[in-house]
Design a protein around this motif. Structure first.
Motif, mmCIF file in Angstrom:
data_model
loop_
_atom_site.group_PDB
_atom_site.id
_atom_site.type_symbol
_atom_site.label_atom_id
_atom_site.label_comp_id
_atom_site.label_asym_id
_atom_site.label_seq_id
_atom_site.Cartn_x
_atom_site.Cartn_y
_atom_site.Cartn_z
ATOM 1 N N ALA A 1 47.368 57.106 50.985
ATOM 2 C CA ALA A 1 47.924 56.797 49.649
ATOM 3 C C ALA A 1 47.501 55.362 49.414
ATOM 4 O O ALA A 1 47.072 55.177 48.495
ATOM 5 N N PHE A 2 47.718 54.529 50.424
ATOM 6 C CA PHE A 2 47.424 53.274 49.962
ATOM 7 C C PHE A 2 45.849 53.183 49.932
ATOM 8 O O PHE A 2 45.360 52.363 48.885
ATOM 9 N N PHE B 1 40.840 42.056 48.397
ATOM 10 C CA PHE B 1 39.737 42.854 49.061
ATOM 11 C C PHE B 1 38.263 42.826 48.470
ATOM 12 O O PHE B 1 38.226 43.025 47.290
ATOM 13 N N PHE C 1 45.253 49.745 36.736
ATOM 14 C CA PHE C 1 45.449 51.014 37.685
ATOM 15 C C PHE C 1 46.695 51.449 37.497
ATOM 16 O O PHE C 1 47.952 50.475 37.344
ATOM 17 N N GLY D 1 44.442 53.834 46.492
ATOM 18 C CA GLY D 1 44.542 52.885 45.519
ATOM 19 C C GLY D 1 43.616 51.870 45.589
ATOM 20 O O GLY D 1 42.760 51.410 44.774
ATOM 21 N N GLY E 1 39.535 51.490 33.392
ATOM 22 C CA GLY E 1 40.478 51.470 34.606
ATOM 23 C C GLY E 1 40.634 52.650 35.185
ATOM 24 O O GLY E 1 40.105 53.701 34.755
ATOM 25 N N HIS E 2 41.712 52.999 36.006
ATOM 26 C CA HIS E 2 41.932 54.070 36.658
ATOM 27 C C HIS E 2 43.376 54.651 36.856
ATOM 28 O O HIS E 2 44.404 53.746 36.876
ATOM 29 N N PHE E 3 43.668 55.905 36.307
ATOM 30 C CA PHE E 3 44.914 56.446 36.396
ATOM 31 C C PHE E 3 44.842 57.391 37.660
ATOM 32 O O PHE E 3 43.748 58.412 37.452
ATOM 33 N N VAL F 1 46.017 45.189 46.117
ATOM 34 C CA VAL F 1 45.306 44.408 47.360
ATOM 35 C C VAL F 1 43.699 44.387 46.720
ATOM 36 O O VAL F 1 43.288 43.188 47.125
ATOM 37 N N ALA F 2 43.280 45.390 46.195
ATOM 38 C CA ALA F 2 41.931 45.291 46.026
ATOM 39 C C ALA F 2 41.675 44.741 44.834
ATOM 40 O O ALA F 2 40.406 44.924 44.122
ATOM 41 N N GLY F 3 42.411 44.077 43.992
ATOM 42 C CA GLY F 3 42.223 43.356 42.995
ATOM 43 C C GLY F 3 42.321 43.913 41.574
ATOM 44 O O GLY F 3 42.048 43.205 40.521
ATOM 45 N N ALA F 4 43.405 44.807 41.389
ATOM 46 C CA ALA F 4 43.577 45.530 40.124
ATOM 47 C C ALA F 4 44.990 45.241 39.849
ATOM 48 O O ALA F 4 45.965 45.253 40.768
ATOM 49 N N TYR G 1 35.451 60.670 38.455
ATOM 50 C CA TYR G 1 36.594 59.880 37.364
ATOM 51 C C TYR G 1 35.227 58.999 36.478
ATOM 52 O O TYR G 1 35.613 58.691 35.482
ATOM 53 N N ALA H 1 52.698 53.560 46.756
ATOM 54 C CA ALA H 1 51.410 53.134 47.796
ATOM 55 C C ALA H 1 50.110 53.012 47.099
ATOM 56 O O ALA H 1 49.528 51.840 47.270
ATOM 57 N N SER H 2 49.932 53.799 46.434
ATOM 58 C CA SER H 2 48.369 53.622 45.521
ATOM 59 C C SER H 2 48.474 52.397 44.745
ATOM 60 O O SER H 2 47.260 51.783 44.649
ATOM 61 N N ILE I 1 50.250 49.729 45.459
ATOM 62 C CA ILE I 1 50.038 48.187 46.251
ATOM 63 C C ILE I 1 48.580 48.501 46.587
ATOM 64 O O ILE I 1 47.838 47.167 46.555
ATOM 65 N N GLY I 2 47.861 49.312 47.069
ATOM 66 C CA GLY I 2 46.670 49.532 47.275
ATOM 67 C C GLY I 2 45.726 49.039 46.329
ATOM 68 O O GLY I 2 44.760 48.008 46.669
ATOM 69 N N ALA I 3 45.879 49.336 45.371
ATOM 70 C CA ALA I 3 45.048 48.963 44.149
ATOM 71 C C ALA I 3 45.191 47.376 43.739
ATOM 72 O O ALA I 3 44.058 46.607 43.663
#
Lengths: 286, 392
Positions: A79-80, B234, B39, A83, B64-66, B84-87, A265, B77-78, B80-82
């Motif tokens: 899930a992380f 990232f 995001f 993202g 952007g992304h949904f 971390v990758a700058g969004a 997408y 989780a997604s 937080i991940g996004a």
């Protein structure tokens, strides 16, 4: 051999975190080495690789690697990673996970990442047990085998992770072992090089917990077991189901071309790149 | 889509200085877009779903992304991940989903990842009253995940404030590298008001300071004099490590006592040292007040009308509305408490924020709650009656 370790050294973090947490003889280090050689072989830019993990022995891989590394919560690395991938689609995103992390607490994320065909490479190090917490049974612990929470033998049926990945929608599924380290590296390389959800199951050994409880012997003996029980796809095709009963098949098990999530997408984004966007007023009027 | 193209698209989308009839949830979504959100990862839940629907529609239009994830655990989780990758990233949910998010929210506090969570509160506990209003997560937003952490939580009370505070939430999350929670509620989320949005170039938009040292010197969690560390993402060449384990300034796990204490102190001090900047309290008629009504969220709307009615009846009553509920504005409220001899705290729960008022009050004065938890709003008349009852 010297050449091999020189390759891995380029991708390790020199300053911090050694010695590693794994028991001597553990297969996870071999899996990590195979992954590094796969990435090196593909010539990927370190800055454009993200390695994401959850919790467990296997999930400790990222801390040693000189990439963008994300050590997350138990079961949630996919899930992380989703993202990370969507926020930076150029990045190669690799998830490393164990059988408990990926298939028990993270089982839902696993099938859905596969179903979406999310552009992530997922590497499962399957050692049939929870190692870090002390030998409890996992979704892959074989029937009748002993564990600290199954002291009378496993009475649940186990998952076949590769089969589960295929059924859920993964477009590349492979299996290797830590004994066949070179083959493992090639399989990982193929997986990383693909679009969509690619999955590699790595058969590994936990002699400290699983091996001790089930009297399967030392690390060497357990890795020898992998050698004796692995059957390559091409050989397996010529064998009867009886002959394959206690064996497992290695190599590329399944491959299919389907558009990945990111690509689909992007098509929507590109459409709006060309067209003008709707304005806010139209929305509130509608 | 390039950054310039994204900006142009955002300008096309955003209409300022035009009176628009919109919902609180829509205002949150517009606030997010205006703040630079790129995001959104979410999961459908009443009464927050309109935020997800709006961003599903508009985010791809600006590049952007949904994504609709498989549950709320995966959603945060997604996000937080996004991030971390700058969004710039956000999610929106309601009570049950907010409960599911708690563990990963703790991760974001620990790993100092900026993100915004809008919780459109409904009746609880458990499935509770999905379509009815409540203010039941005031304490959960403060204490929801395990361990010591110091969250920033904002509470809007109008559609315009939903817009403003969503932008502020993004700004604070970037500045303090922390999740920021916006506690909206069912009534605010679904009510419509006429709003005229300010021009985009008049909005203050903050983005986290970027490191300017070479990657080999970079410490992702550097302890600086003001406890705010620059943040790389990232893919930018810094190749740092993030973990939920207690870590040193580089982000590597540690069990050294000094490093543990330094890390946890940093988490506390980065908000404690900037509380004046984070605190946001609106005062109404407090100058000569002997009676204080402390209200927040949709309850503040009724309270504002109630104090006007009560003033006409010669009650010297004023109102305190914390727009930032956590960290609680101790200084401001504490000072005001010295001037009054009766405090009324109307809440759509069985008494949560009243505990903070009692904690701050050094003198022996009457502090009474007015609690409603039947899924309906507190009315101005109820507050006026309470004032009369306590001060006949």
């Amino acid at each position: 051999m010297d050449q091999m370790s020189n390759v891995t050294h380029k991708y390790l973090r020199p300053k911090k975190s050694f010695p590693n947490v794994w028991c001597p003889g553990c297969g996870i280090g071999i899996a990590m080495g195979a992954m590094i050689r796969a990435i090196d072989g593909l010539g990927l830019d370190k800055n454009q690789v993200a390695v994401v993990s959850g919790i467990g022995c296997t999930a400790r891989i990222p801390v040693y690697l000189d990439f963008n590394t994300l050590h997350t919560t138990h079961g949630r690395p996919l899930a992380f990673a989703t993202g990370v991938k969507l926020a930076n689609p150029k990045m190669k995103v690799i998830v490393v996970s164990g059988d408990g992390d990926l298939l028990a607490i993270g089982g839902n994320h696993f099938i859905h990442a596969a179903r979406r065909n999310m552009d992530i490479t997922c590497i499962l190090v399957n050692n049939y047990i929870y190692g870090m917490t002390g030998g409890q049974y996992s979704p892959t612990t074989p029937f009748k085998k002993l564990s600290s929470t199954g002291p009378y033998g496993m009475i649940e049926q186990s998952f076949d992770p590769a089969e589960l990945a295929r059924t859920a929608g993964a477009t590349f599924v492979a299996r290797g072992t830590v004994f066949h380290a070179s083959q493992l590296s090639r399989l990982m390389s193929q997986a990383i090089n693909r679009h969509g959800f690619s999955f590699v199951e790595v058969i590994s050994n936990c002699h400290t917990q699983y091996g001790r409880l089930n009297r399967e012997g030392s690390a060497v003996k357990m890795i020898q077991w992998q050698k004796d029980h692995a059957v390559p796809v091409s050989v397996a095709a010529k064998k009867t189901p009886e002959e394959l009963e206690d064996k497992f098949i290695t190599g590329v098990l399944y491959e299919q071309e389907k558009p990945g999530y990111v690509e689909e997408y992007q098509k929507i984004i590109d459409r709006f790149s060309r067209e003008s966007t709707e304005s806010m007023v139209r929305v509130t009027e509608s | 889509m390039s950054e310039v193209e994204t900006q142009n698209k955002r300008k096309q989308l955003y209409k300022s200085n035009t009176p628009l009839l919109m919902q609180g949830n829509e205002a949150c979504a517009w606030g997010a877009l205006a703040a630079g959100c790129m995001f959104f990862g979410g999961y459908p839940i009443t009464p927050s779903t309109e935020i997800a629907e709006m961003l599903a529609r508009y985010l791809p239009q600006i590049g952007g992304h949904f994504i609709q994830m498989e549950d709320e655990i995966a959603s945060i989780a997604s996000v937080i991940g996004a991030s971390v990758a700058g969004a710039k990233s956000m999610t929106a949910t309601s009570g049950p989903g907010f409960s599911l998010m708690q563990e990963n929210l703790g991760y974001a506090y620990m790993a100092e990842v900026p993100c915004v969570v809008v919780n459109v509160q409904r009746g609880g506990p458990s499935t509770g009253l999905p379509t009815k209003v409540a203010q039941g997560e005031m304490m959960q937003a403060k204490w929801g995940t395990h361990g010591d952490y110091f969250p920033i939580v904002l509470v809007p009370s109008s559609v315009k404030e939903c817009f403003d505070l969503t932008i502020r939430a993004f700004n604070l999350s970037e500045k303090f590298r922390s999740p920021v929670v916006v506690l909206s509620d069912e009534v605010l989320g679904h009510m419509r008001e006429i709003v005229s949005l300010p021009p985009q170039d008049e909005l203050e938009i903050i983005t986290c300071t970027r490191p300017n040292e070479p990657p080999e010197w970079y410490r992702h969690f550097e302890i600086t004099p003001d406890y705010l560390s620059p943040m790389a993402s990232f893919g930018e060449g810094y190749r740092f490590h993030l973990t939920g384990l207690t870590h040193d300034e580089y982000g590597f796990p540690t069990s050294k006592q000094k490093e543990i204490v330094d890390k946890l102190e940093k988490l506390r001090l980065k908000t404690a040292r900037h509380i004046d900047e984070i605190a946001d309290v609106r005062l109404d008629l407090m100058d000569d007040a002997h009676i204080m009504v402390l209200a927040y969220g949709s309850t503040a709307r009724a309270a504002r009308q109630a104090i006007r009615i009560a003033r006409k009846k010669r009650f010297k009553v004023g109102m305190v509305q914390p727009l930032t509920i956590w960290p609680f504005p101790d200084d401001i409220v504490g000072r005001l408490l010295e001037k009054v001899d009766l405090v009324i705290v109307p809440e759509l729960n069985q008494g949560q924020i009243i505990g903070e008022v009692k904690r701050l009050c050094q003198r022996h004065i009457k502090i009474v709650g007015l609690n409603r938890f039947d899924g309906e709003l507190i009315t101005p008349a109820q507050i006026v009656d309470k004032i009369k009852e306590e001060r006949p």
